[in-house]
Design a protein around this motif. Structure first.
Motif, PDB file in Angstrom:
ATOM      1  N   LEU A 100       1.010  -1.090  -0.148  1.00 54.55           N
ATOM      2  CA  LEU A 100       0.019   0.010  -0.038  1.00 54.55           C
ATOM      3  C   LEU A 100       0.947   1.272  -0.221  1.00 54.55           C
ATOM      4  CD1 LEU A 100      -3.206   0.553   0.255  1.00 54.55           C
ATOM      5  CD2 LEU A 100      -2.955   0.765   2.556  1.00 54.55           C
ATOM      6  N   TYR A 101       0.627   2.101  -0.822  1.00 53.34           N
ATOM      7  CA  TYR A 101       1.307   3.583  -0.795  1.00 53.34           C
ATOM      8  C   TYR A 101       0.375   4.683  -1.084  1.00 53.34           C
ATOM      9  CZ  TYR A 101       0.672   3.169  -6.080  1.00 53.34           C
ATOM     10  OH  TYR A 101       0.037   3.199  -7.257  1.00 53.34           O
ATOM     11  N   ASP A 102       0.787   5.420  -0.513  1.00 54.45           N
ATOM     12  CA  ASP A 102      -0.096   6.861  -0.482  1.00 54.45           C
ATOM     13  C   ASP A 102       0.078   7.560  -2.111  1.00 54.45           C
ATOM     14  OD1 ASP A 102      -1.534   9.019   0.908  1.00 54.45           O
ATOM     15  OD2 ASP A 102      -0.418  10.038  -0.353  1.00 54.45           O
ATOM     16  N   SER A 103      -1.301   8.001  -2.495  1.00 57.94           N
ATOM     17  CA  SER A 103      -1.162   8.252  -4.022  1.00 57.94           C
ATOM     18  C   SER A 103      -0.655   9.551  -4.313  1.00 57.94           C
ATOM     19  CB  SER A 103      -2.963   8.168  -4.572  1.00 57.94           C
ATOM     20  OG  SER A 103      -3.624   9.164  -3.576  1.00 57.94           O
ATOM     21  N   ILE A 104      -0.556  10.492  -3.062  1.00 49.63           N
ATOM     22  CA  ILE A 104       0.006  11.819  -3.181  1.00 49.63           C
ATOM     23  C   ILE A 104       1.367  11.913  -2.900  1.00 49.63           C
ATOM     24  CG2 ILE A 104      -0.194  14.240  -2.524  1.00 49.63           C
ATOM     25  CD1 ILE A 104      -2.589  13.546  -4.320  1.00 49.63           C
ATOM     26  N   GLY A 105       1.635  11.249  -2.048  1.00 49.78           N
ATOM     27  CA  GLY A 105       3.065  11.211  -1.433  1.00 49.78           C
ATOM     28  C   GLY A 105       4.000  10.231  -2.575  1.00 49.78           C
ATOM     29  N   SER A 106       3.358   9.382  -3.170  1.00 52.57           N
ATOM     30  CA  SER A 106       4.219   8.854  -4.294  1.00 52.57           C
ATOM     31  C   SER A 106       3.691   9.075  -5.816  1.00 52.57           C
ATOM     32  CB  SER A 106       3.911   6.926  -4.004  1.00 52.57           C
ATOM     33  OG  SER A 106       4.271   6.550  -2.694  1.00 52.57           O
ATOM     34  N   HIS A 107       3.133  10.276  -5.980  1.00 51.98           N
ATOM     35  CA  HIS A 107       2.640  10.576  -7.057  1.00 51.98           C
ATOM     36  C   HIS A 107       3.442  10.411  -8.472  1.00 51.98           C
ATOM     37  CE1 HIS A 107       4.767  14.439  -5.994  1.00 51.98           C
ATOM     38  NE2 HIS A 107       4.912  14.421  -7.160  1.00 51.98           N
ATOM     39  N   ALA A 108       4.972  10.600  -7.897  1.00 53.95           N
ATOM     40  CA  ALA A 108       5.947  10.323  -9.090  1.00 53.95           C
ATOM     41  C   ALA A 108       6.170   8.686  -9.513  1.00 53.95           C
ATOM     42  CB  ALA A 108       6.964  11.256  -8.676  1.00 53.95           C
ATOM     43  N   LEU A 109       5.481   8.041  -8.712  1.00 57.41           N
ATOM     44  CA  LEU A 109       5.687   6.514  -9.048  1.00 57.41           C
ATOM     45  C   LEU A 109       5.242   6.041 -10.434  1.00 57.41           C
ATOM     46  CD1 LEU A 109       6.923   3.855  -7.545  1.00 57.41           C
ATOM     47  CD2 LEU A 109       4.865   3.316  -6.666  1.00 57.41           C
ATOM     48  N   PRO A 110       6.010   5.734 -11.312  1.00 59.17           N
ATOM     49  CA  PRO A 110       5.756   5.400 -12.422  1.00 59.17           C
ATOM     50  C   PRO A 110       4.815   4.084 -12.529  1.00 59.17           C
ATOM     51  CG  PRO A 110       7.847   4.826 -12.464  1.00 59.17           C
ATOM     52  CD  PRO A 110       7.492   5.457 -11.288  1.00 59.17           C
ATOM     53  N   ASP A 111       3.779   4.254 -13.740  1.00 60.26           N
ATOM     54  CA  ASP A 111       3.079   2.841 -13.661  1.00 60.26           C
ATOM     55  C   ASP A 111       3.712   1.576 -13.841  1.00 60.26           C
ATOM     56  OD1 ASP A 111       0.708   4.604 -13.378  1.00 60.26           O
ATOM     57  OD2 ASP A 111       0.253   4.904 -15.461  1.00 60.26           O
ATOM     58  N   ALA A 112       4.877   2.010 -14.607  1.00 58.30           N
ATOM     59  CA  ALA A 112       5.590   0.531 -14.904  1.00 58.30           C
ATOM     60  C   ALA A 112       5.871   0.002 -13.628  1.00 58.30           C
ATOM     61  CB  ALA A 112       6.704   0.783 -15.974  1.00 58.30           C
ATOM     62  N   TYR A 113       6.429   0.632 -12.370  1.00 52.81           N
ATOM     63  CA  TYR A 113       6.661   0.120 -11.250  1.00 52.81           C
ATOM     64  C   TYR A 113       5.890  -0.815 -10.860  1.00 52.81           C
ATOM     65  CZ  TYR A 113       8.710  -0.020  -6.475  1.00 52.81           C
ATOM     66  OH  TYR A 113       9.351  -0.309  -5.344  1.00 52.81           O
ATOM     67  N   VAL A 114       4.620   0.031 -10.678  1.00 51.20           N
ATOM     68  CA  VAL A 114       3.145  -0.774 -10.193  1.00 51.20           C
ATOM     69  C   VAL A 114       2.879  -2.162 -10.942  1.00 51.20           C
ATOM     70  CG1 VAL A 114       0.842  -0.695  -9.553  1.00 51.20           C
ATOM     71  CG2 VAL A 114       2.499   1.104  -9.207  1.00 51.20           C
ATOM     72  N   ASP A 115       2.730  -1.803 -12.247  1.00 44.08           N
ATOM     73  CA  ASP A 115       2.662  -3.025 -13.272  1.00 44.08           C
ATOM     74  C   ASP A 115       3.692  -4.129 -13.236  1.00 44.08           C
ATOM     75  OD1 ASP A 115       0.327  -1.297 -14.104  1.00 44.08           O
ATOM     76  OD2 ASP A 115       1.858  -0.855 -15.876  1.00 44.08           O
ATOM     77  N   ALA A 116       4.898  -4.019 -12.724  1.00 43.49           N
ATOM     78  CA  ALA A 116       5.872  -5.163 -12.695  1.00 43.49           C
ATOM     79  C   ALA A 116       5.543  -5.769 -11.409  1.00 43.49           C
ATOM     80  CB  ALA A 116       7.153  -4.250 -12.630  1.00 43.49           C
ATOM     81  N   LEU A 117       5.073  -5.144 -10.435  1.00 42.02           N
ATOM     82  CA  LEU A 117       4.633  -5.933  -9.246  1.00 42.02           C
ATOM     83  C   LEU A 117       3.456  -6.615  -9.166  1.00 42.02           C
ATOM     84  CD1 LEU A 117       5.446  -2.763  -6.757  1.00 42.02           C
ATOM     85  CD2 LEU A 117       6.464  -5.258  -6.535  1.00 42.02           C
ATOM     86  N   ARG A 118       2.521  -5.988 -10.239  1.00 44.44           N
ATOM     87  CA  ARG A 118       1.252  -6.618 -10.101  1.00 44.44           C
ATOM     88  C   ARG A 118       1.435  -8.035 -11.251  1.00 44.44           C
ATOM     89  NH1 ARG A 118      -2.268  -1.289 -10.642  1.00 44.44           N
ATOM     90  NH2 ARG A 118      -2.937  -1.370  -8.519  1.00 44.44           N
ATOM     91  N   ALA A 119       2.238  -7.638 -12.036  1.00 39.09           N
ATOM     92  CA  ALA A 119       2.676  -8.954 -13.090  1.00 39.09           C
ATOM     93  C   ALA A 119       3.202 -10.096 -12.345  1.00 39.09           C
ATOM     94  CB  ALA A 119       3.424  -8.641 -14.333  1.00 39.09           C
TER      95      ALA A 119
END
Length: 473
Positions: free
Chosen positions: A175-194
């Motif tokens: 779980l991460y904060d959507s504002i605090g981690s606003h710069a987190l790229p989608d690719a980072y999250v997608d790799a985790l979900r994959a």
């Protein structure tokens, strides 16, 4: 015609400002904040109406209902379920009654759990090595929550550690904060979900909260198999390892808990996870006893009936008889906390507060400078840490109590952010924290009341103007 349209638009803005002002009067938690918003919304709606849509609310709609039902409906396991989940685990010993902190427990409906083993982790390298080592030993599940995650060296180490857990069959919830981690790229999250990691941003999500930039989830939590829990001030990014000037070296503190109190760390995570997903994360009961420390997990936020974070600091300071040493990156206390600190001085308590000498947020730094000056006039000893930026959130009370967590001494932590800290009663752990803070004070310069008087007049005016923004700092 154009003049008429402009007049109508101005009238509409003033009407909207008046309506927003009524909302502010009814819902802003402090009189000072309400007055500031009303003044701006009525007189200058052209400039304040849009900011109010994003920053004006101080109550987290929806979450509060879950928060108040958590014990009864979602997160309390019966003793039979606990023994079935982990055979051979005996029922936990009864909570410790410490009259100094009993009011905090009653306010938050939590308790001080005995039998914990505590480890102090000074700065990012030590803390993350301990967290990664715990993840590498995980057998069942890993729960992770950070306010900020960056896609940099440390952030990618976290990603790889979580993916490695999944490859071993360990369930992972991030779980991460959507504002605090606003710069987190989608690719980072997608790799985790994959890779099979369950990952979600903490967002206000409900319609009435949708525009709000408030209500940030500032908690930093790691739980491994219900046996080990981590809380503190560190986020997942290279700057927290001191690798990014000009704030480097970065001074921070985290801690590890093993024992019954881990269940309360896990419960705080479960609350947030359920809000986002509608599901309960995996859980196992912690071991019965791992050490001698008593620990109360203090999880606060805008869903609480009371201003729980401010009241927590107030009660903890009132409990002190010999000393209160606090370190915080921001020193913008409300009147209750500032009053408690001043009264402690009059009781003969050694009150010291460590703050940064470098700003990461200019307006907050300026307001902190003025409060630091006023604190010295009241006999509070203020220190500025010199080697780098101090981000730790630590409090030491008397000879036996130490708090480590995510709570700052500012309005956002007091009223707007979800926070978590561990309040620990143990002579040995408090002695470790004392040694750590003595070293920090030795590398700091004490604030002198004359420092303020030496500033140019316009600089002093700027400090007072910065303090006007207390409600949103």
């Amino acid at each position: 015609m154009i003049a008429s349209l402009i007049a109508l638009a101005a009238l509409a803005l003033h009407c909207a400002g008046a309506l927003a002002a009524m909302h502010a009067v009814m819902h802003t938690r402090t009189a000072q904040g309400a007055f500031a918003w009303v003044l701006g919304l009525v007189l200058l709606p052209y400039f304040t109406l849009v900011p109010y849509l994003f920053l004006g609310s101080s109550h987290f709609g929806g979450y509060v209902d879950l928060h108040r039902q958590r014990q009864a409906r979602f997160f309390t396991l019966h003793a039979e379920e606990e023994r079935a989940a982990r055979p051979g685990v005996a029922p936990h010993p009864p909570p410790v009654h410490d009259p100094r902190y009993a009011a905090i427990g009653r306010m938050l409906k939590t308790a001080m759990q005995p039998g914990n083993h505590l480890s102090l982790h000074i700065d990012g390298a030590a803390a993350f090595e301990a967290m990664f080592a715990a993840m590498a030993r995980a057998e069942h599940y890993v729960l992770v929550q950070f306010f900020i995650i960056h896609d940099d060296g440390l952030g990618r180490r976290l990603r790889d550690a979580l993916l490695d857990c999944r490859q071993r069959g360990v369930q992972v919830c991030l779980l991460y904060d959507s504002i605090g981690s606003h710069a987190l790229p989608d690719a980072y999250v997608d790799a985790l979900r994959a890779g099979g990691v369950q990952v979600h941003p903490f967002a206000t999500r409900r319609f009435r909260n949708r525009l709000q930039l408030n209500f940030r989830n500032h908690r930093k939590v790691v739980v491994v198999d219900g046996e080990r829990g981590f809380v503190g001030g560190l986020n997942a990014g290279d700057e927290y390892l001191g690798l990014k000037p000009p704030l480097a070296p970065w001074r921070d503190t985290h801690m590890q808990i093993e024992g019954p109190a881990v269940a309360d760390v896990q419960r705080a995570f479960a609350e947030d996870w359920y809000w986002v997903t509608g599901e309960r994360p995996p859980s196992l009961p912690p071991p019965e006893r791992c050490g001698r420390a008593s620990t109360m997990i203090v999880a606060t936020g805008p869903a609480d009936r009371q201003e729980s974070c401010s009241l927590f600091f107030t009660q903890a300071i009132h409990a002190a008889q010999k000393r209160v040493w606090i370190t915080s990156p921001y020193f913008v206390p409300d009147q209750a906390v500032f009053g408690a600190l001043r009264l402690a001085v009059f009781r003969g308590v050694d009150v010291r507060i460590l703050i940064p000498s470098r700003p990461d947020h200019r307006t907050v730094f300026m307001a902190s400078t003025l409060y630091a000056h006023e604190a010295t006039l009241a006999g509070i000893r203020m220190f500025r840490y010199q080697p780098g930026f101090v981000h730790q959130k630590v409090m030491l009370i008397d000879h036996d109590t130490a708090m480590v967590g995510s709570m700052n001494l500012d309005n956002r932590s007091f009223r707007l952010n979800f926070e978590i800290s561990a309040l620990n009663v143990d002579d040995m752990f408090a002695a470790e924290v004392e040694t750590m803070l003595k070293d920090d004070f030795a590398q700091s310069d004490e604030v002198n009341p004359n420092d303020y008087r030496r500033l140019p007049y316009l600089k002093r005016v700027a400090l007072h103007v910065a303090r006007l923004f207390d409600p949103v700092l």
